[in-house]
Design an enzyme around this catalytic site. Structure first.
Site, PDB file in Angstrom:
ATOM      1  N   ARG A 121      50.408  50.237  40.683  1.00 13.84           N
ATOM      2  CA  ARG A 121      49.715  49.630  41.807  1.00 13.84           C
ATOM      3  C   ARG A 121      50.694  49.327  42.940  1.00 13.84           C
ATOM      4  NH1 ARG A 121      46.270  45.239  41.514  1.00 13.84           N
ATOM      5  NH2 ARG A 121      45.342  46.134  39.670  1.00 13.84           N
ATOM      6  N   GLU A 180      35.212  46.909  42.076  1.00 11.91           N
ATOM      7  CA  GLU A 180      34.276  45.893  41.618  1.00 11.91           C
ATOM      8  C   GLU A 180      33.886  45.083  42.856  1.00 11.91           C
ATOM      9  OE1 GLU A 180      35.794  43.312  38.555  1.00 11.91           O
ATOM     10  OE2 GLU A 180      33.966  42.091  38.611  1.00 11.91           O
ATOM     11  N   LYS A 209      42.576  39.598  44.344  1.00  9.36           N
ATOM     12  CA  LYS A 209      41.327  39.235  45.006  1.00  9.36           C
ATOM     13  C   LYS A 209      41.027  37.753  44.812  1.00  9.36           C
ATOM     14  CE  LYS A 209      38.974  43.052  43.543  1.00  9.36           C
ATOM     15  NZ  LYS A 209      37.831  43.943  43.351  1.00  9.36           N
TER      16      LYS A 209
END
Ligand code: ATP
Ligand code: MG
Length: 581
Positions: free
Chosen positions: A272, A36, A282
């Site tokens: 992850r 994204e 982020k």
């Protein structure tokens, strides 16, 4: 064939892909990397990139780079550009030829499919599988219920197909303000999987989009756009992190509900990556940037791909790191030292060696002829003799590290001290005969030594031993450079997961950046360009910063030569940096 292909990794996802290749389930293997564009890529993304591109590479397939840009509010072209640059850099020389881009060479965008995705939504409405809902966000939340108890059906759930189509088209035409209506799929308000309780697939947002401009005022939700983008691109294996596991039934439901003519993509989840002493969210990284707690997204202390590139980490070392940590289903925390180990191993093979003195102490060799220069031979890279040799100038006045001298040497200190002889790397053996002190501070400002001309090249024809070899730079020939030394960005292992009431920023390491502006280096550093990496002997690997100019050369310490940090931690907090004799 490259080393990386020979060392082909194996993990549960690759096993599945291999089985599919054997049974010829798909015409070819197609994966994607779908960031994204709301931030810069970090080392976690690098793991995902290595997995997705690696699988494509190992199976003669393709991996599309796709911007998952369905949320106009948080996304930005700056991020699109940085992501594209970072991906190309990370796979450069390794998997470039499997990178899937549009014919014009730009990445795919979920927003390119807004019309197609919209058409799929109309199809679902026509099939009676989607409806326009007028519940407010608060009410929708109440109706949704909790996992242990079924939810309540929306009073708008049984609208006619015609009414739904009409309302949805008017949503698209801009007839309604933000938040007044949504399009939802009709699945099951009693499902224990909350994602199947008639999730929203479209919402109204009168916001311009960085790609589609003002063309749309309704935007598809991630879950709707993602599976359809995958389908439209012919993705076979849609690989993502574990938090999407609960979304998988919805992913499958949407594709099946549309009764599509071609094979369907399937989603696979892996754990992850978490790395110690840094944060990977982020949102948190953005906060550090916006509050100027770091010098931008590409600050060499950041866990971002651009930060690591600026710091001098080779792309191949990030790929090696990804290979070593592997791919699994259980989340864990990887020690940052492993990444540094991979960087060190990589640079050891390629970096040219030079000498530089970080904190200079002037040394006068009293018996060396004034105005004379010796050109001494030095090996550029002992790990790669094809890198050749160079000449290092030696003269009467040199600099050594302040740390390499002690007036009163402790027991384990074998470097220079009054009356003691040491070897100057590639040059001569010298003995300290005197020192000059600042009359006010008492600090040693200058040393006096004598050298033994019979020891040229550091040899001792009489076989006498010295316990230490130190580096040096000839004062008359030295190049002035600025060096930035970096340490962990955070003082604790997991600043992303801390006690309630505390802020992750409280754990920022105040000593994570040290700038040394009076560094003296060998003359070969006169002509360097951004990105060049050298080993400064005994000190570590150093990379030329992009802001470096010929007048002001700037280096970043990429990594030290040994793992100082692990040793410090072993000794306990507050211990001195370990020193070697
Ligand atoms: P956000 O924090 O905004 O949800 P994200 O970190 O999930 O973002 P995306 O841009 O959605 O970032 O991620 C792109 C891809 O990278 C996704 O497939 C995601 O699963 C993967 N990814 C993100 N973070 C990690 C990580 N720490 N380890 C491995 N893969 C990751
Ligand atoms: Mg995400």
């Amino acid at each position: 064939m490259s080393e990386e292909i020979v060392n082909k990794p194996s993990d549960f996802i690759r096993d599945i892909v291999t089985a599919h290749v054997v049974e010829k389930k798909y015409p070819g293997i197609v994966t994607r990397f779908p960031p994204e564009p709301n931030g810069y890529l970090h080392i976690g993304h690098a793991k995902s990139i290595c997995l997705n591109f690696g699988i494509a590479l190992e199976n003669g397939g393709r991996c599309n780079l796709r911007m998952d840009d369905t949320n106009p509010a948080k996304e930005d072209v700056e991020y699109v550009d940085s992501i594209t640059t970072d991906v190309k850099w990370l796979i450069g020389g390794w998997a470039d030829h499997v990178l899937g881009l549009k014919p014009d060479g730009t990445p795919y965008f979920a927003s390119d499919y807004f019309q197609a995705i919209y058409d799929f939504a109309e199809t679902l409405i026509k099939k009676g599988k989607a409806y326009v809902c007028d519940l407010s966000a608060d009410d929708m939340e109440k109706f949704r219920g909790v996992p242990e108890r079924p939810g309540t059906e929306s009073p708008f759930r049984n609208r006619s197909v015609d009414e739904n189509l009409d309302l949805f088209r008017r949503m698209k035409a801009g007839d309604f303000p933000d938040g007044t209506r949504t399009l939802r799929v009709r699945i099951d308000m009693t499902s224990p999987n909350m994602w199947l309780r008639d999730p929203i697939i479209y919402r109204i947002r009168h916001t311009a989009h960085h790609q589609s401009g003002n063309a749309w005022c309704i935007y598809p939700m991630y879950d709707f756009a993602h599976c359809l983008s995958d389908y439209l691109e012919g993705i076979t294996h849609s690989i993502c992190t574990l938090e999407f596991e609960v979304h998988r039934p919805l992913y499958d439901w949407i594709l099946e509900a549309l009764e599509l003519p071609r094979y369907l993509p399937h989603q696979y989840e892996f754990a992850r990556l978490n790395v110690t002493h840094t944060v990977m969210s982020k949102r948190k990284l953005l906060e550090l940037v916006e509050k100027k707690l770091v010098n931008g997204w590409d600050d060499p202390r950041m866990p971002t791909v651009s930060g690591m590139r600026r710091r001098g980490y080779p792309a191949s070392s990030l790929r090696e790191f990804s290979r070593r940590i592997g791919v699994g289903k259980v989340e864990n925390m990887i020690d940052l030292s492993l990444l540094e180990f991979c960087v060190r191993e990589d640079l050891n093979k390629t970096a040219l060696r030079v000498m530089a003195v970080l904190k200079p102490l002037k040394v006068v060799i009293d018996n060396y002829p004034d105005g004379h220069t010796d050109e001494l031979d030095a090996v550029n890279n002992p790990e790669d003799l094809s890198a050749g040799t160079r000449k290092v100038p030696f003269s009467r006045v040199i600099y050594i590290e302040q740390d390499d001298f002690r007036e009163e040497p402790p027991k384990e200190f074998f470097r220079l001290a009054p009356g003691r002889e040491v070897r100057l790397r590639y040059a001569y053996l010298v003995t300290c005969t005197g020192l000059v002190k600042d009359p006010v501070t008492g600090a040693v400002t200058e040393l006096h030594c004598t050298y033994d001309p019979a020891t040229r090249g550091g040899n001792t024809p009489d076989g006498r031993k010295v316990k230490s070899t130190i580096h040096w730079v000839s004062a008359a020939h030295a190049v002035d450079v600025e060096v930035s030394l970096y340490d962990r960005l955070f003082t604790c292992e997991d600043p992303g997961r801390i006690e309630e009431g505390k802020d992750f920023k409280e754990f920022l390491n105040q000593g994570s950046l040290t700038v040394l502006s009076a560094v003296k280096a060998e003359p070969v550093l006169e002509h360097v360009k951004a990105g060049d990496v050298y080993q400064f002997e005994r000190l570590g690997y150093f990379c030329v910063d992009p802001s470096s100019t010929s007048d002001k050369k700037k280096f970043n310490r990429t990594v030290t030569l040994r793992d100082d940090w692990a040793k410090i931690e072993k000794k306990g907090a507050g211990a001195q940096k370990p020193k070697r004799g």
